[in-house]
Design an enzyme around this catalytic site. Structure first.
Site, PDB file in Angstrom:
ATOM      1  N   GLU A 272     -17.703  26.585  10.336  1.00 22.68           N
ATOM      2  CA  GLU A 272     -18.957  25.869  10.547  1.00 22.68           C
ATOM      3  C   GLU A 272     -18.787  24.525   9.877  1.00 22.68           C
ATOM      4  O   GLU A 272     -18.540  24.451   8.682  1.00 22.68           O
ATOM      5  CB  GLU A 272     -20.099  26.691   9.928  1.00 22.68           C
ATOM      6  CG  GLU A 272     -21.460  26.227  10.363  1.00 22.68           C
ATOM      7  CD  GLU A 272     -22.254  25.785   9.189  1.00 22.68           C
ATOM      8  OE1 GLU A 272     -22.754  26.626   8.445  1.00 22.68           O
ATOM      9  OE2 GLU A 272     -22.356  24.555   9.003  1.00 22.68           O
ATOM     10  N   CYS A 309     -26.344  21.747   6.233  1.00 22.90           N
ATOM     11  CA  CYS A 309     -25.675  21.585   7.531  1.00 22.90           C
ATOM     12  C   CYS A 309     -26.704  21.320   8.621  1.00 22.90           C
ATOM     13  O   CYS A 309     -26.363  20.790   9.675  1.00 22.90           O
ATOM     14  CB  CYS A 309     -24.824  22.797   7.848  1.00 22.90           C
ATOM     15  SG  CYS A 309     -25.450  24.307   7.146  1.00 22.90           S
TER      16      CYS A 309
HETATM   17  P1  NAP Z   1     -14.393  20.555   2.353  1.00 25.61           P
HETATM   18  O1  NAP Z   1     -13.683  19.391   1.807  1.00 25.61           O
HETATM   19  O2  NAP Z   1     -14.180  20.876   3.777  1.00 25.61           O
HETATM   20  O3  NAP Z   1     -13.951  21.830   1.469  1.00 25.61           O
HETATM   21  C1  NAP Z   1     -14.354  23.155   1.793  1.00 25.61           C
HETATM   22  C2  NAP Z   1     -13.222  24.100   1.444  1.00 25.61           C
HETATM   23  O4  NAP Z   1     -12.146  23.892   2.359  1.00 25.61           O
HETATM   24  C3  NAP Z   1     -12.651  23.866   0.059  1.00 25.61           C
HETATM   25  O5  NAP Z   1     -12.298  25.089  -0.482  1.00 25.61           O
HETATM   26  C4  NAP Z   1     -11.446  23.014   0.326  1.00 25.61           C
HETATM   27  O6  NAP Z   1     -10.472  23.164  -0.658  1.00 25.61           O
HETATM   28  C5  NAP Z   1     -10.964  23.551   1.655  1.00 25.61           C
HETATM   29  N1  NAP Z   1     -10.243  22.510   2.409  1.00 25.61           N
HETATM   30  C6  NAP Z   1     -10.637  21.235   2.615  1.00 25.61           C
HETATM   31  N2  NAP Z   1      -9.723  20.569   3.358  1.00 25.61           N
HETATM   32  C7  NAP Z   1      -8.750  21.462   3.629  1.00 25.61           C
HETATM   33  C8  NAP Z   1      -7.515  21.396   4.343  1.00 25.61           C
HETATM   34  N3  NAP Z   1      -7.122  20.264   4.948  1.00 25.61           N
HETATM   35  N4  NAP Z   1      -6.764  22.494   4.409  1.00 25.61           N
HETATM   36  C9  NAP Z   1      -7.152  23.628   3.815  1.00 25.61           C
HETATM   37  N5  NAP Z   1      -8.299  23.774   3.115  1.00 25.61           N
HETATM   38  C10 NAP Z   1      -9.082  22.699   3.021  1.00 25.61           C
HETATM   39  O7  NAP Z   1     -15.940  20.484   2.133  1.00 25.61           O
HETATM   40  P2  NAP Z   1     -16.790  20.194   0.797  1.00 25.61           P
HETATM   41  O8  NAP Z   1     -15.885  20.123  -0.382  1.00 25.61           O
HETATM   42  O9  NAP Z   1     -17.821  21.190   0.779  1.00 25.61           O
HETATM   43  O10 NAP Z   1     -17.473  18.823   1.048  1.00 25.61           O
HETATM   44  C11 NAP Z   1     -16.801  17.708   1.517  1.00 25.61           C
HETATM   45  C12 NAP Z   1     -17.487  17.217   2.753  1.00 25.61           C
HETATM   46  O11 NAP Z   1     -17.670  18.300   3.677  1.00 25.61           O
HETATM   47  C13 NAP Z   1     -18.883  16.698   2.573  1.00 25.61           C
HETATM   48  O12 NAP Z   1     -18.928  15.397   2.121  1.00 25.61           O
HETATM   49  C14 NAP Z   1     -19.446  16.872   3.949  1.00 25.61           C
HETATM   50  O13 NAP Z   1     -19.070  15.787   4.754  1.00 25.61           O
HETATM   51  C15 NAP Z   1     -18.824  18.095   4.476  1.00 25.61           C
HETATM   52  N6  NAP Z   1     -19.667  19.315   4.430  1.00 25.61           N
HETATM   53  C16 NAP Z   1     -20.334  19.681   5.537  1.00 25.61           C
HETATM   54  C17 NAP Z   1     -21.099  20.822   5.523  1.00 25.61           C
HETATM   55  C18 NAP Z   1     -21.829  21.245   6.733  1.00 25.61           C
HETATM   56  O14 NAP Z   1     -22.444  22.288   6.692  1.00 25.61           O
HETATM   57  N7  NAP Z   1     -21.790  20.534   7.828  1.00 25.61           N
HETATM   58  C19 NAP Z   1     -21.213  21.601   4.397  1.00 25.61           C
HETATM   59  C20 NAP Z   1     -20.510  21.218   3.273  1.00 25.61           C
HETATM   60  C21 NAP Z   1     -19.735  20.075   3.320  1.00 25.61           C
HETATM   61  P3  NAP Z   1     -10.184  21.927  -1.660  1.00 25.61           P
HETATM   62  O15 NAP Z   1     -11.497  21.657  -2.323  1.00 25.61           O
HETATM   63  O16 NAP Z   1      -9.155  22.389  -2.570  1.00 25.61           O
HETATM   64  O17 NAP Z   1      -9.752  20.815  -0.769  1.00 25.61           O
END
Ligand code: NAP
Length: 531
Positions: A272, A309
């Protein structure tokens, strides 16, 4: 020492099949985003050997765990729920420190988390999750007799779950992905989000204690800490993992989808990701109360620093004096909004960066008050015309936080043209008076193709957990639009159907055995019955 012997304070360790294990990789500490202060203890990241240990234990547990009865698994889920509720005070204290979210919000999330676990317990007891179907043999059918064919669903195998930053409880260690996978009969290996390691450990303990109390195999659950691009990818590509649940960014979700698809045995990833959740105030609704709608919209936009989200990041409406009133009212509400801390320094930085980019491409209608503390989300409202929006890919991107864009259209036909160009969404919201029903009917037809949930005269933030809810939608809102990550239907993500042809009754699973020993709903020769 086993987890069951531990009490109280945080250890800074992972939990692998009931054992505490110190990660030997990079040590991370949570940051209180309201103060920028580091929180103890430090958590050492795990490595490939930890992943292998957890997934091997999960695979070993899968055999006995999938053969537990629905009643036993329901009791297990209820016990986790009880343990989560019992840890509420400690969870609220730690999770508020790790996320900057208010105590009332976290308290609500504890209840939602235990409520989700109990919902899946009730799904197990009710029994239709088996998807039992029976086409009895027709030995006298001509020209060929029909064999006896019976279908039920079985669990896929161990599931990797990625905890989300924005729901430290309800979409994390014991959140909806874990609850639905455990209900389905799948062991779970969680990769904790680095933003809330202490909250993750507390919930991990609650699950592990429930495993011991319910007599489930130790490998049914493990909790790992590590970098997504290393430990996370190792987990998703481990041959013992058979499905993935993820909530987070589009880049993270798509990276995991690619990694899973490139495996020798590709597996499903239920990610998601990104949604801007368009809102459509139609002419009659604006005429009735444009100012009230504008204020209520900003209430939904700024809730929880906009870190949902389902945050309403886009308003699409026909230009005119009533829309001007809506914008004026929303502008006042945004200008008076108080900045609140975002979940992590990184998320706050990417919010600010996203808003800076929008400032170059659209008109700034209003900004919230200037923040005093660190990592705060200063709300932002932008406007543009439909032609500019349609020509810009930048303006169609999600800014995670309290930022929204109003798109002014010439007429309702242009509203539909803009809609046709949108990417997939979790939600679409229509505000309609009775006089709008012709336009609304056309719009609903358009929106069905774009969104997982269409709602009228309300706001998309706040997702009811129940049987009819869909929290999903076409890409990029999710990686698989056929399902939902919230609500009881989520269990189906981790099941697959098996047909049993002419299998002797003594060897048939109870769900499809003669006499309906589990007294569940079954489809016999096309008719639903409990006989
Ligand atoms: P995220 O960067 O996607 O991280 C979520 C999880 O996925 C973390 O455990 C992260 O590990 C892992 N991950 C991230 N990139 C990866 C990759 N390339 N390969 C493997 N695993 C990976 O999300 P976030 O930390 O929650 O927030 C960052 C951004 O995500 C926000 O600024 C926002 O734009 C978006 N977000 C969207 C929603 C939504 O519901 N639409 C919700 C939350 C966040 P690491 O931390 O070790 O990288």
């Amino acid at each position: 020492m086993t987890t069951a012997e531990r009490t109280g304070t945080l250890t800074g360790q992972m939990i692998i099949a009931g054992e505490y294990v110190t990660g030997t990789g990079r040590a991370i500490q949570a940051v209180n985003p309201a103060t920028d202060k580091l929180l103890t203890p430090a958590y050492g990241h795990g490595d490939a050997a930890d992943v292998e240990r957890a997934t091997a234990a999960a695979w070993q547990a899968f055999g006995p765990y999938r053969n537990t009865t629905s009643a036993d698994r329901a009791h297990f889920l209820d016990t986790i729920a009880d343990n989560v509720d019992a840890a509420r005070d400690e969870l609220v204290e730690r999770a508020t420190a790790e996320t900057g979210l208010p105590a009332a919000r976290i308290t609500g999330e504890v209840g939602r988390t235990s409520g989700q676990l109990r919902l899946f317990a009730s799904v197990l007891r009710e029994g239709s999750w088996h998807g039992a179907r029976i086409d009895p043999a027709l030995p006298d059918r001509t020209p060929l007799p029909r064999p006896d064919i019976r279908q039920r669903r079985i669990p896929l195998g161990p599931v990797a779950v990625f905890g989300a930053s924005n729901f430290p409880l309800a979409f994390s260690v014991a959140g909806g992905d874990t609850a639905s996978a455990l209900a389905a009969g799948c062991p779970v290996v969680v990769k904790a989000h680095d933003a809330h390691p202490g909250t993750s450990e507390l919930v991990g303990k609650a699950i592990t204690a429930a495993i011991v109390a319910s007599g489930m195999p130790a490998g049914t659950f493990s909790l790992l800490y590590g970098a997504g691009s290393e430990l996370g990818v190792a987990l998703v590509t481990d041959p013992n993992i058979k499905a993935v649940g993820f909530t987070g960014s589009r880049s993270g979700g798509t990276a995991l989808v690619r990694a899973a698809a490139a495996r020798p045995e590709p597996i499903p990833v239920y990610a998601e990701m990104s949604s801007i959740n368009p809102v459509y105030p139609l002419a009659g609704a604006l005429r009735a109360d444009a100012a009230g709608l504008g204020r209520a919209f900003v209430g939904s936009l700024t809730m929880g620093s906009g870190q949902f989200c389902t945050n309403p990041g886009l308003v699409i409406a026909v230009d005119g004096p009533d829309l001007d009133t809506f914008i004026e009212s929303a502008s006042q509400a945004v200008s008076g909004s108080t900045p609140t801390p975002m979940l992590t320094p990184n998320i706050a930085r990417s919010y600010t960066g996203g808003v800076d980019e929008f400032e170059k491409a659209a008109t700034v209608v209003a900004r919230g008050e200037r923040p005093e503390g660190p990592n705060a989300c200063r709300a932002a409202l932008f406007a543009t015309d439909a032609d500019t929006f349609l020509a810009s890919t930048e303006l169609q991107q999600e800014i995670f936080g309290a930022s929204s864009l109003i798109v002014k259209c010439r007429d309702q036909q242009q509203v539909r043209e803009v809609t046709a160009k949108l990417e997939g969404q979790l939600t679409a919201t229509v505000h309609a008076a009775d006089t709008d029903h012709d336009d609304a009917a056309e719009l609903v037809g358009d929106l069905e193709l774009k969104a997982g949930r269409i709602l009228f005269n309300g706001w998309p933030t706040g997702v009811e957990v129940g049987h009819a809810m869909v929290h999903g939608g076409p890409y990029p809102s999710t990686s698989d639009s056929r399902t939902t990550s919230v609500g009881s239907l989520a269990i189906e993500r981790f099941l697959r159907p098996v047909a049993y042809q002419d299998v002797p009754d003594a060897l048939r699973p109870a769900a499809i055995a003669d006499g309906n020993p589990e007294h569940i709903w079954r489809r016999i020769d096309g008719e639903l019955t409990r006989d």
